[in-house]
Design a protein around this motif. Sequence first.
Motif, PDB file in Angstrom:
ATOM      1  N   ARG A 102       0.826  -1.208   0.000  1.00  0.00           N
ATOM      2  CA  ARG A 102       0.000   0.000   0.000  1.00  0.00           C
ATOM      3  C   ARG A 102       0.863   1.263   0.000  1.00  0.00           C
ATOM      4  N   TYR A 103       2.125   1.110   0.422  1.00  0.00           N
ATOM      5  CA  TYR A 103       3.039   2.246   0.481  1.00  0.00           C
ATOM      6  C   TYR A 103       3.870   2.399  -0.792  1.00  0.00           C
ATOM      7  N   HIS A 104       3.719   1.502  -1.734  1.00  0.00           N
ATOM      8  CA  HIS A 104       4.465   1.608  -2.985  1.00  0.00           C
ATOM      9  C   HIS A 104       3.975   2.843  -3.741  1.00  0.00           C
ATOM     10  N   PRO A 105       4.859   3.753  -4.151  1.00  0.00           N
ATOM     11  CA  PRO A 105       4.401   4.992  -4.794  1.00  0.00           C
ATOM     12  C   PRO A 105       3.611   4.768  -6.074  1.00  0.00           C
ATOM     13  N   ALA A 106       3.945   3.721  -6.825  1.00  0.00           N
ATOM     14  CA  ALA A 106       3.187   3.447  -8.049  1.00  0.00           C
ATOM     15  C   ALA A 106       1.778   2.971  -7.711  1.00  0.00           C
ATOM     16  N   PHE A 107       1.654   2.142  -6.685  1.00  0.00           N
ATOM     17  CA  PHE A 107       0.314   1.700  -6.291  1.00  0.00           C
ATOM     18  C   PHE A 107      -0.494   2.862  -5.737  1.00  0.00           C
ATOM     19  N   ARG A 213       5.519  -9.226 -11.686  1.00  0.00           N
ATOM     20  CA  ARG A 213       4.636  -8.556 -10.722  1.00  0.00           C
ATOM     21  C   ARG A 213       3.982  -7.379 -11.437  1.00  0.00           C
ATOM     22  N   ARG A 214       2.674  -7.492 -11.694  1.00  0.00           N
ATOM     23  CA  ARG A 214       2.026  -6.460 -12.485  1.00  0.00           C
ATOM     24  C   ARG A 214       0.523  -6.405 -12.205  1.00  0.00           C
ATOM     25  N   ILE A 215      -0.038  -5.254 -12.522  1.00  0.00           N
ATOM     26  CA  ILE A 215      -1.479  -5.013 -12.417  1.00  0.00           C
ATOM     27  C   ILE A 215      -1.956  -4.480 -13.757  1.00  0.00           C
ATOM     28  N   ALA A 216      -3.084  -4.985 -14.233  1.00  0.00           N
ATOM     29  CA  ALA A 216      -3.685  -4.499 -15.477  1.00  0.00           C
ATOM     30  C   ALA A 216      -5.148  -4.168 -15.217  1.00  0.00           C
TER      31      ALA A 216
END
Length: 307
Positions: A102-107, A213-216
């Motif tokens: 949740r702290y990942h800047p891209a997320f 590791r990816r989100i689409a």
Amino acid sequence: MTIVVIGAGSIGKRHFANLESLGVKARLVGWRAFTPADLEGARAVVIATATQVRREIVELCAQRDLPFYVEKPLAYRSTDLDAIMALAASLADRCLVGFMMRYHPAFRDLAQMDHSGVYGFSLEIGHDVRQWRQNWRFAGSYAARPEGGGVLLDLCHELDMAHCLFPDAALSGVDALGHADFDGVDFASRIALAGGGAQGAVAMDYLSPVSLRRIALRGTGGTVDLDFNSGTLAVDNGHGAQVRDWTFERNDMFLDAMRDFLALIDGRATSGIDHLPRLDRVGASCALIAQAWEARRFTGHITGDYT
């Protein structure tokens, strides 16, 4: 203040080092050596043990009104999760669960976008578990245990991120692949989610020779593709993709989460993160993880030497 870190594995050692780097006095205690006396003089606790022993530590913390930072997953059985939430109810607003993605800047960038037109989503993570760490054997690790091990629990950050983005998407089913030498351990799991006008899947595995590791996201207004490994977030509304670079130091997520925990202990304002993983706010996500683990349906087996 003094914070006791319980669990001397890699994640416990990371939290201990991060606390010291933030100027906080900490004590690192391995679970096998831990006794309740180790909590004397503590201001707070970091729980970095195997999942199946966390409930008893939470109970000790609750009896002493000690706020805690607990690693994910909080529990893998719904009954245990309910018990933990009940035990910690009086101090839940001062506790943090280690959903550090949740702290990942891209997320965080992705989570702030308008998802109202999204009809499809997928989150995928995978890598050959034998390549994760040097001088480490899968068969001798927590990951190989039928209780508390397996890829769904190990890589449940992806399921938590899916819930943050699409909180109305409920569990539809879970298909898993096992291994003949590790009964009850999922080496690959695919979780189907649907609701709120969107449907999607969360896939995780111990198998891929290439780290993924990816989100689409797919929506009526365009597409969004986030690749965590390359640090790129691409947004395309049909007129060409706009790509943002989000490369950064991974440990910064752990440090940011720990700073928020320290703020909760002191009663100070937290960082303002959109999805603060405070214990009293993550019940639905933790429940989804436990429900998914309990719903696993083994549909086949993979082969290979994982001993």
